[in-house]
Motif scaffolding. Structure first.
Motif, short mmCIF file in Angstrom:
data_model
loop_
_atom_site.label_atom_id
_atom_site.label_comp_id
_atom_site.label_asym_id
_atom_site.label_seq_id
_atom_site.Cartn_x
_atom_site.Cartn_y
_atom_site.Cartn_z
N GLY A 28 0.88 -1.29 -0.02
CA GLY A 28 0.08 0.06 -0.07
C GLY A 28 0.72 1.25 -0.05
O GLY A 28 0.37 2.27 -0.20
N SER A 29 2.08 1.12 0.14
CA SER A 29 3.04 2.29 0.20
C SER A 29 3.58 2.91 -0.94
O SER A 29 3.60 4.25 -0.96
CB SER A 29 4.15 1.89 1.11
OG SER A 29 4.84 0.85 0.32
N TRP A 39 11.85 14.42 -1.88
CA TRP A 39 10.71 14.58 -2.85
C TRP A 39 11.04 13.22 -4.31
O TRP A 39 9.96 12.70 -4.40
CB TRP A 39 10.27 15.92 -3.69
CG TRP A 39 9.64 16.60 -2.43
CD1 TRP A 39 9.13 16.09 -1.07
CD2 TRP A 39 9.59 17.85 -2.61
NE1 TRP A 39 8.69 17.23 -0.60
CE2 TRP A 39 8.88 18.51 -1.24
CE3 TRP A 39 9.94 18.93 -3.30
CZ2 TRP A 39 8.64 19.85 -0.98
CZ3 TRP A 39 9.63 20.22 -3.21
CH2 TRP A 39 8.83 20.71 -1.99
N GLN A 40 11.95 13.52 -4.86
CA GLN A 40 12.35 12.58 -5.82
C GLN A 40 12.40 10.96 -5.30
O GLN A 40 11.86 10.24 -6.09
CB GLN A 40 13.93 12.98 -6.36
CG GLN A 40 14.31 11.99 -7.66
CD GLN A 40 15.68 12.28 -7.77
OE1 GLN A 40 16.65 11.88 -6.99
NE2 GLN A 40 16.04 12.40 -9.03
N HIS A 41 12.99 10.75 -4.07
CA HIS A 41 13.09 9.55 -3.62
C HIS A 41 11.51 8.80 -3.41
O HIS A 41 11.22 7.95 -3.99
CB HIS A 41 13.62 9.48 -2.25
CG HIS A 41 13.61 8.12 -1.53
ND1 HIS A 41 14.41 7.12 -1.90
CD2 HIS A 41 12.80 7.63 -0.43
CE1 HIS A 41 14.24 6.07 -0.91
NE2 HIS A 41 13.23 6.35 -0.23
N LEU A 42 10.46 9.70 -2.95
CA LEU A 42 9.30 9.50 -2.99
C LEU A 42 8.62 8.99 -4.11
O LEU A 42 7.67 8.16 -4.51
CB LEU A 42 8.43 10.48 -2.06
CG LEU A 42 8.78 10.63 -0.61
CD1 LEU A 42 8.00 11.63 0.23
CD2 LEU A 42 8.75 9.34 0.16
N ALA A 43 8.86 10.34 -5.16
CA ALA A 43 8.12 10.03 -6.43
C ALA A 43 8.85 8.50 -7.08
O ALA A 43 7.90 7.88 -7.75
CB ALA A 43 8.74 10.95 -7.47
N ARG A 44 9.89 8.23 -7.11
CA ARG A 44 10.60 6.99 -7.55
C ARG A 44 9.84 5.87 -6.93
O ARG A 44 9.79 4.73 -7.78
CB ARG A 44 12.18 6.93 -7.30
CG ARG A 44 12.58 8.01 -8.49
CD ARG A 44 14.00 7.92 -8.26
NE ARG A 44 14.83 8.62 -9.42
CZ ARG A 44 16.27 8.85 -9.51
NH1 ARG A 44 16.98 8.47 -8.32
NH2 ARG A 44 16.85 9.64 -10.44
N LEU A 45 9.64 5.86 -5.49
CA LEU A 45 9.03 4.71 -4.94
C LEU A 45 7.76 4.46 -5.22
O LEU A 45 7.29 3.42 -5.47
CB LEU A 45 9.02 5.21 -3.40
CG LEU A 45 10.08 4.59 -2.66
CD1 LEU A 45 9.70 4.75 -1.12
CD2 LEU A 45 10.14 2.87 -2.73
N ASP A 46 6.93 5.60 -5.88
CA ASP A 46 5.80 5.50 -6.27
C ASP A 46 5.55 5.46 -7.70
O ASP A 46 4.32 5.50 -8.29
CB ASP A 46 4.66 6.62 -5.68
CG ASP A 46 3.15 5.90 -5.57
OD1 ASP A 46 3.00 4.89 -5.30
OD2 ASP A 46 2.36 6.90 -5.90
N GLU A 47 6.91 5.27 -8.56
CA GLU A 47 7.03 5.34 -9.86
C GLU A 47 6.15 6.43 -10.51
O GLU A 47 5.44 6.23 -11.61
CB GLU A 47 6.37 4.02 -10.56
CG GLU A 47 7.21 2.81 -10.05
CD GLU A 47 7.11 1.51 -10.47
OE1 GLU A 47 5.78 1.30 -11.10
OE2 GLU A 47 7.73 0.45 -10.59
N ALA A 48 6.49 7.55 -9.89
CA ALA A 48 5.66 8.82 -10.54
C ALA A 48 6.62 9.65 -10.95
O ALA A 48 7.64 9.53 -10.74
CB ALA A 48 4.88 9.49 -9.48
#
Length: 896
Positions: A523-524, A862-871
């Protein structure tokens, strides 16, 4: 220490033996009954007892008398007793087998294979015999296997020809007569064949092909526990050395994927043992205190260890051991059992086995129950160094309570918890319609087609029930707010292709914490969900919640990997594919743990990058050592070779799924060094990149080597240093010196570390024309911007003006232009620290370096979070104006 008085005389068995064999007892050399002593004593006994059966039985009596003395009077270690009894069994079986083969050969000739060689019979020791843990009055569990079908040669005139199966069946009958029958001298060992294929109804001897077919078609879960300790114990030349048998048994016992189906099989088996023990002791309280089969007894320690071995041994080859105490230590090393738990089980096992031996020393009876006679209890206590039976029983109970607690905790994972009934709710119905009715709308919509899926319809009834319980548990956690709805939806996508592997259903049901952590990860973020779909087997890494509180430990991983390598080598299974998969499983498992810590908020972005970079260092180092050790052209024990990391790896900023920018160098005077190290580098790249059934480890990029893709894959140290120092006609470009700001010695011969650091520092601190350097760096950045297209109102964290690349180029310029004056700028400490240092020495106005560093840190997060969500790594410009302006100001100041 030596105890007094002579406690061995308190054994009625010893009293009988000393009366019956007063002369023979002196034939056994003093001390521990080793294999050499057994051979010598047996040869002497054959002079007085010409029959093999008689000599072996008397030999056993001499060994028993000796062990009582060593154990009860001299407090010999437990291993001395167990290994002596095992040596006796191996010696007796070898001698008896030789005699049996000789007798049957005389009637039927030798059994032959299709290749014209003699067919072999292997006597396979199971249980305590296989593990080298026999007790003094133990029976021996045996399985007889012959290597190949065929027929015997017959005797003169072509008479007596029979099939190999019939021949070996006759040999087995002879073996029983020589070892198992009771004579005036007793038995050598009671023999039990109940563990053979099909048990009591099966053939007494089977061919290797028949055994393999049985495992594939009929082998049951509990039999995997039985075959865990199996090994060839006779003939002597084949003891534990038959590779063909190991290749059949290993895949049956240790599955490639995690297999929790064995939990339920063990529960049923344990319940049957408990029920039998209770029946035998009903109305007979003196029979209740069974140190082997009772609650908290020896069997529960063995089951605890064997269960973890069977579940994880496919992926942890170092767990494929037979001895209980050795395996306990390996479980700790593999982080599958806490050290204090293993120590408690170790101490309990030793104590219970020593008590068991004393029970059997009394009368040589195959019993594990404490005697009811107070004098016997007192004798047992004294031989253990205790004051009396009042001390014995509390110590015994303490050990058994600890064992029972751990065993019941292990087996209770799949049972409803009184404190958290949401973990494993009972199915409200076996009817899919009723289950679907209780789901949230989106979850119900996603699951609606499942009842008709071929994979669901093909499930066994117990597996279907597990699936229903997991669906309901997922919905319960969704109702409670423990997980989000995206987690439930992604779980259904994750689970659907795995339905044919019922072990995943068993794993999630047996390990509620794994199920919940899996849902949280799914879910993350999208990358986490995709990673878990690609590598589903890694989820068992989540079984121990304590590991999420830790950080990646390179020393520990290095030790684990070497233990797996050594275990495979000892089993003759260290082929290239097996070692490739060891590396891949380790990579996937450690990546998942870092991801789980990240998602739970236990790690910062910088800590994630540090751990992933150190993981890469460790895996490349181990892979390099293994590749070199197997290289046919290697000319020295260790290579004089270095792997230099550039880019994100060199700067310790690796993210999930990052590739590795690598440069290879060597320093070796061997005439073929260039060729040897080029082959080594190619093989290392192959080991890291080739896809096996477990995936790959890393993508490798070698474009940053001298002269890029047109240059040699591996450079000598001298040519690399000259290239970077601008010596000669072939020299590095400015952008290559920019890359050197993030270059790092990652793996290799430590003697090359300091020379590399000196060259790197010399290159970075070399005098340069700041204006010319500025023009080149700005021109390079302009080319990169021209290759990107942006909407004016959208800010790309990495590429937009005022983004991360601008900050990185500014730092690289500051290093190349000013490190000669300010040497600390040459340290590879990351962009944030370098910005702060540049401000501290006055290269940037007060506040500018810190503001840019803070902005860079935020953009990186922010880039780390975006890559995690493949955004896309983008936001509306107005939402990042503060960060964009801070880095843009840095750019303007540095390049004005």
């Amino acid at each position: 220490m030596t105890l007094a008085p002579p406690f061995s005389h308190g054994s009625r068995l010893v009293q009988r033996l000393r009366r019956r064999y007063p002369q023979e007892l002196a034939l056994l050399p003093a001390g521990e009954p080793t294999a050499a002593h057994l051979q010598t004593t047996y040869a002497r006994l054959r002079q007085a007892y010409p029959e093999v059966a008689d000599a072996l039985r008397v030999l056993r009596q001499l060994v028993l008398e000796r062990l009582v003395v060593l154990d009860c009077e001299q407090q010999a270690p437990l291993n001395t007793v167990m290994q002596s009894m095992t040596a006796l069994a191996e010696f007796s079986l070898a001698e008896a087998l030789q005699e049996a083969l000789s007798r049957v050969d005389q009637r039927h000739g030798a059994p032959m294979t299709a290749q014209g060689t003699r067919a072999e019979l292997w006597v396979i020791g199971m249980g305590k015999l296989g593990a080298g843990e026999l007790n003094v009055s133990s029976d021996i569990d045996l399985v007889y296997v012959f290597d190949e079908d065929g027929q015997t040669q017959g005797i003169e005139g072509g008479r007596g020809v029979v099939s190999n199966h019939s021949y070996f069946d006759k040999v087995v009958k002879q073996l029983y007569a020589l070892i198992g029958e009771t004579t005036e001298h007793g038995q050598v060992f009671r023999m039990d064949l109940a563990l053979r294929p099909n048990g009591e109804s099966g053939h007494s001897v089977v061919s290797l092909d028949a055994l393999e077919e049985y495992f594939q078609v009929q082998g049951r879960e509990w039999e995997r526990l039985a075959w865990l300790k199996a090994r060839v114990v006779a003939p002597a030349a084949c003891i534990d050395q038959v590779k063909a048998l190991r290749e059949v048994v290993t895949p049956f016992v240790f599955r490639r994927y995690l297999d929790y189906n064995v939990f339920e099989a063990l529960r049923v088996l344990h319940q049957q043992i408990r029920a039998q023990s209770q029946r035998l002791s009903a109305g007979r309280p003196e029979r209740a205190n069974d140190v082997k089969l009772g609650r908290g007894g020896i069997r529960e320690i063995e089951f605890t260890v064997q269960l973890l071995q069977v579940v994880r041994g496919g992926q942890f080859p170092e767990l494929r051991q037979r001895a209980t105490l050795d395996t306990l230590a390996s479980l700790v090393q593999a982080r599958l059992m806490p050290a204090d738990t293993a120590q408690a089980l170790h101490e309990a096992y030793v104590f219970l086995r020593r008590v068991e031996h004393r029970i059997q020393y009394l009368d040589d009876q195959q019993t594990h129950r404490l005697p009811s006679d107070p004098a016997d209890l007192q004798w047992i206590a004294h031989t253990l160094g205790l004051a009396g039976s009042d001390d014995l029983l509390p110590v015994l109970q303490q050990h058994r309570d600890r064992v029972a607690q751990e065993f019941e905790r292990l087996l209770g994972q799949g049972e409803p918890s009184q404190t958290d009934t949401a973990n494993t709710p009972p199915p409200i119905s076996h009817d899919w319609a009723s289950v679907l009715e209780g789901l949230s709308p989106l979850f119900r919509e996603r699951m609606a087609a499942w009842p008709a899926l071929p994979r669901v319809l093909a499930l066994r009834e117990d597996a279907r029930e597990r699936l229903l319980r997991l669906v309901q548990r997922t919905q319960t956690w969704l109702d409670q707010g423990r997980i989000n709805e995206e987690a439930a939806l992604r779980w259904s996508d994750w689970m659907e292709p795995l339905l044919r592997r019922e072990t995943y259903l068993a794993l999630l049901l047996e390990r509620p914490q794994v199920h919940q952590q899996l849902l949280r990860l799914l879910g993350s973020a999208r990358w986490a969900a995709r990673y878990l779909r690609t590598h589903p087997g890694v989820i068992d890494e989540l079984a121990n919640p304590e590991v999420l509180e830790e950080r990646f430990d390179a020393t520990q991983l290095r030790r684990h990997l070497q233990a797996r390598h050594d275990a495979l080598a000892s089993q003759g299974a260290d082929d290239e594919e097996s070692l490739l998969n060891v590396l891949r499983r380790a990579h996937h498992g450690e990546t998942l743990l870092t991801l789980a810590r990240d998602v739970e908020g236990r790690l910062s972005v910088e800590q994630v990058a540090d751990d992933l970079s150190l993981l890469a260092d460790t895996l490349v180092e181990v892979a390099a050592l293994w590749v070199w050790s197997r290289l046919k052209t290697r000319h020295r024990e260790l290579p004089c070779f270095a792997v230099l990391g550039y880019g994100k790896w060199g700067g310790k900023e690796l993210g999930y799924g990052s590739d590795l920018d690598i440069v290879f160098v060597y320093q070796d005077e061997h005439p073929q060094a260039g060729e040897i190290y080029a082959g080594f580098a190619r093989k290392l790249i192959q080991w890291l990149t080739i896809k096996t059934g477990e995936g790959d480890v890393y993508e490798i990029d070698t474009a940053l080597r001298p002269n890029g893709n047109a240059g040699l894959l591996v450079s000598s140290w001298e040519s690399f240093a000259d290239y970077q120092r601008q010596r000669g006609s072939n020299t590095a470009w400015v952008w290559e010196h920019q890359a050197m700001t993030r270059a790092r010695f990652c793996v290799g011969d430590a003697r090359l570390r300091q020379p590399f650091e000196e060259v790197r520092r010399e290159v970075l601190c070399a005098p340069r024309d700041p204006q010319a350097l500025s023009q080149e760096v700005v021109a390079m950045r302009a080319k990169m911007r021209a290759a990107q297209a942006f909407m004016p109102e959208v800010f790309d964290f990495k590429h937009s003006p005022g983004g991360m690349i601008d900050a990185e180029f500014a730092v690289q310029f500051l290093v190349l232009a000013h490190a000669g004056q300010y040497p600390l700028l040459a340290d590879n400490v990351g962009n944030i620290a370098l910005l702060e240092h540049a401000e501290s020495v006055g290269l940037l106005p007060p506040g500018m370096g810190q503001a840019a560093a803070d902005a860079y840190r935020v953009l990186r997060h922010w880039q780390h979070l975006a890559r995690l969500d493949e955004a896309p790594g983008q936001l509306p410009l107005k939402e990042v104006q503060q960060q964009q302006e801070a880095i843009a100001a840095l750019w303007r100041f540095v390049f004005s």
